[in-house]
Scaffold this active site. Structure first.
Site, PDB file in Angstrom:
ATOM      1  N   LYS A  89       0.819  -1.222   0.000  1.00 51.13           N
ATOM      2  CA  LYS A  89       0.000   0.000   0.000  1.00 51.13           C
ATOM      3  C   LYS A  89       0.854   1.273   0.000  1.00 51.13           C
ATOM      4  O   LYS A  89       0.434   2.306  -0.512  1.00 51.13           O
ATOM      5  CB  LYS A  89      -0.936   0.005   1.207  1.00 51.13           C
ATOM      6  CG  LYS A  89      -1.955  -1.137   1.231  1.00 51.13           C
ATOM      7  CD  LYS A  89      -3.056  -0.973   0.205  1.00 51.13           C
ATOM      8  CE  LYS A  89      -4.096  -2.087   0.316  1.00 51.13           C
ATOM      9  NZ  LYS A  89      -5.093  -2.052  -0.767  1.00 51.13           N
ATOM     10  N   GLU A 111      -9.930   5.681   2.930  1.00 54.03           N
ATOM     11  CA  GLU A 111     -10.712   4.588   3.491  1.00 54.03           C
ATOM     12  C   GLU A 111      -9.736   3.462   3.776  1.00 54.03           C
ATOM     13  O   GLU A 111      -8.658   3.415   3.187  1.00 54.03           O
ATOM     14  CB  GLU A 111     -11.780   4.119   2.493  1.00 54.03           C
ATOM     15  CG  GLU A 111     -11.322   3.076   1.456  1.00 54.03           C
ATOM     16  CD  GLU A 111     -10.217   3.569   0.522  1.00 54.03           C
ATOM     17  OE1 GLU A 111     -10.090   4.787   0.353  1.00 54.03           O
ATOM     18  OE2 GLU A 111      -9.481   2.731  -0.045  1.00 54.03           O
ATOM     19  N   SER A 377       1.709  -9.658  -0.551  1.00 52.81           N
ATOM     20  CA  SER A 377       1.358  -8.233  -0.529  1.00 52.81           C
ATOM     21  C   SER A 377       1.588  -7.576   0.824  1.00 52.81           C
ATOM     22  O   SER A 377       1.748  -6.355   0.905  1.00 52.81           O
ATOM     23  CB  SER A 377      -0.091  -8.037  -0.968  1.00 52.81           C
ATOM     24  OG  SER A 377      -0.957  -8.840  -0.184  1.00 52.81           O
TER      25      SER A 377
END
Ligand SMILES: Cc1ncc(COP(=O)(O)O)c(C=O)c1O
Lengths: 395, 262
Positions: A89, A111, A377
């Site tokens: 991210k 969010e 991830s």
């Protein structure tokens, strides 16, 4: 075949910008200037430098001996879990905060589902000195508590969302409402390849560093730039978009997207959008969407907060429709098992989301000389409570 | 193109009172009663909301009424069934307001045809962008005499307002401030600057001001800057509760009667 957006912001029939007029000014500003900013030398240089010095890129491509033996093939793990803040991210939030600064914005909203995007946003806001507000479903606030504490320590305000299913979809609704109410000073850092054009393309570009590195790293390690398989989990689809990006036009590279099947695809508690969804519009774009016959969005379910979303990004909807990517799904149980397996065989505790990608290794018949890349991830720190509850149960 | 909406605007210039409510709230079968009572009490036009699970342009009040309406079983199909004979008893313009996804799933062509059959005069679909409407939907809407209503906000620049004006054949919905529905408050200086900017453009279309209009005072004040105003959240708040729906609508509307009759 072209798998990128066309000049109107569509991937095939998916994408576009279905937004209320209240968002028009901000979205059209982004549409008009994002490419110019992303392509400018100063932006490129700053982005690259921060990815290196701040996020710790390139993330390693690690040959997993034991998984390779287990599945009788060659398995590499792309270690996005080793990035600063513990997931992919950060690639996107670094890009978007640089963009927000160039647009003169002073207030950032986001969010978050698993909290990884929230933490990554709070992190770059702290560094940039910008006010940060993160919307998070009340259920996710409870199940990803460590990330909530991190966001607070980083100086962000976390607003629990009590509407709807109290998860990622509702957090996104609330962030959109915030933006409608604060159009002038605020930039919305969307955390995945969802939302109105240009977000899906912009976020995919920021994440594309993953596959850019894989190509270089594979070449060094194997002499080949392209693997036979790239496997990634899909919530909205940003880590998958990044891992697939530079392989989209290599038809020999099989792209495997893994969705969350929850308690089973047809159990009524699932988030496997491509299997359960139809074309529809949510959060500003046309994509595949889990919905009733009347067009009401169905509340999804997954044990993994980051995959608990009733849609997928329009790029993935198009990859599915054109059959460029194969979509599989893993249940809660399969993901939990895969997480335990990787932890005990390789000493790597993956995020629950990434564990879904690992679970897909069980579902594919590899050849012994295949080269397989699994995108890890994120790391599993945030999921320890869920893991412990489960492993106590099976002991 | 002519419909009850365009007729209303040739007949009436000022203080047009439009009321929004969510179909299926507070009870599934209140729709027709609410419409009749609103007309009887002097509403000039009515916006009937089609509930959606994810109403991003709406504040807490309409989120709540939408959620309740869906729980009660409201769908486009049910709504059309309820409205079937409405033109036998109601003559003021009726507009359907809802998000694009349910309409798309029903089928745009079928939706428009059904609206025309029933006697619906217009639509407000907040997440249907101007450009998409123009390219894909305009023809089918106009064929069915439906006026699609576009929103403008304080952020909308003059050029875009003119574009919207040219495309409008009902009225322009002026969102009073940068906000979701139900924002409270009076008319402040910044809003007046915006209202006057729009006035000075001398548009062809009639304009109604909505969002944050909650009582007679805000209605009258807003009406001085446009042809009238729209009340949504305040009305929804007023019709929740125990007493009969007729009484609740009556009580709310009594506060407006003086202003809505010329
Ligand atoms: C570690 C990790 N992987 C994957 C995801 C899913 O998001 P995306 O599909 O956009 O990669 C998340 C989302 O929170 C995450 O935290």
């Amino acid at each position: 075949m072209n798998y990128q957006i066309d000049n109107k912001g569509y991937y095939g029939i998916f994408g576009g910008a279905f937004i209320p007029e209240m968002m028009h000014q901000n979205i059209s500003e982004l549409q008009n200037c994002y490419m110019e900013i992303l392509e400018s030398d100063s932006f490129k240089q700053e982005f690259k430098q921060l990815l290196t010095d701040y996020a710790g890129r390139p993330s390693p491509l690690y040959y997993s001996d034991r998984l390779s033996k287990q599945y009788k093939t060659h398995i590499y793990l792309k270690r996005e879990d080793l990035n600063h803040t513990g997931s992919h991210k950060i690639n996107n939030t670094i890009g978007q905060i640089l963009l927000a600064k160039r647009l003169g914005k002073t207030r950032i909203i986001a969010e978050t589902g698993a909290g990884q995007h929230g933490v990554a946003t709070a992190t770059v806001c702290a560094r940039a000195g910008l006010k940060c507000i993160v919307y998070m479903g009340a259920i996710d606030v409870a199940r990803q508590a460590p990330n909530v504490e991190k966001m607070k320590m980083l100086g962000a305000e976390v607003r629990p969302v009590e509407s709807g299913s109290k998860t990622l979809k509702d957090a996104t609704n609330e962030a959109i409402r915030d933006w409608i109410n604060n159009p002038v000073d605020t930039h919305y850092i969307i955390g995945s390849v969802v939302g109105p054009h240009p977000y899906p393309d912009m976020v995919a570009r920021f994440q594309s560093v993953i596959s850019e590195e894989i190509r270089v790293q594979l070449k060094t390690k194997t002499g080949r730039e392209t693997p036979d398989y790239v496997i990634a989990c899909v919530g909205g689809g940003s880590n998958a978009a990044g891992a697939f990006y530079h392989f989209l036009n290599d038809p020999d590279v099989k792209l495997i997207a893994v969705e969350a099947a929850g308690k089973g695809v047809f159990s009524g508690e699932s988030a496997a959008t491509t299997q359960l969804g139809r074309p529809g519009i949510l959060h500003g774009s046309r994509s595949l969407l889990m919905q009733t016959a009347d067009g009401q969005v169905i509340e999804p379910y997954s044990i993994s907060a980051g995959l608990d979303y009733p849609g997928i990004g329009p790029m993935h909807a198009n990859l599915f429709a054109t059959k460029r990517a194969v979509f599989l799904s893993a249940t809660d149980e399969e993901a939990l098992k895969a997480a335990l397996y990787l932890s005990q065989k390789e000493g790597i505790i993956p995020a629950l989301e990434s564990a879904h990608a690992l679970a897909a290794l069980e579902m594919i018949n590899f050849k012994t000389d295949d080269i397989v890349v699994v995108n890890i991830s994120g790391r599993g720190d945030k999921d320890m409570e869920t893991y412990l509850n489960y492993y106590q149960l099976i002991k | 193109m002519e419909n009850r909406l365009t007729t209303l605007f040739t007949r009436k210039e000022k203080n047009i009172l439009s009321i929004y409510f969510t179909a299926g709230f507070p009870n599934l079968n209140d729709t027709v009663t609410i419409i009749k009572e609103l007309e009887r009490n002097g509403a000039d036009l009515i916006e009937i909301g089609i509930p959606f699970s994810d109403p991003v342009a709406d504040g807490p009040v309409i989120q709540h009424s939408s959620e309740m309406a869906l729980k009660n079983g409201m769908t486009i199909r049910v709504l059309f069934e309820q409205l079937k004979g409405i033109r036998r008893s109601v003559s003021i313009p009726l507009i359907l307001m809802g998000y694009l996804n349910p309409v798309m799933q029903y089928g745009i062509d079928d939706f428009c045809r059904k609206c025309s059959e029933i006697g619906i005069d217009g639509t407000i679909i907040p997440d249907l962008p101007l450009e998409v409407y123009q390219e894909e939907y305009k023809e089918i809407f106009e064929k069915n005499s439906l006026s699609n209503i576009f929103l403008i906000t304080p952020q909308t620049d003059d050029e875009r307002i003119r574009k919207i004006d040219a495309l409008s054949n009902g009225f322009i919905y002026m969102v009073s401030s940068s906000s979701t529905t139900g924002a409270k408050g009076s008319v402040d200086k910044e809003q007046i600057t915006y209202f006057e900017r729009v006035q000075s453009l001398r548009l062809n279309s009639r304009r109604l001001i909505g969002f944050g209009i909650s009582d007679k005072t805000t209605f009258e004040r807003a009406s001085t800057f446009a042809n009238g105003a729209i009340i949504g959240s305040a009305f929804i708040n007023a019709i929740e509760g125990e007493i009969s729906i007729e009484e609740k609508v009556n009580a709310f509307m009594q506060k407006f009667v003086k202003t809505s009759i010329i």
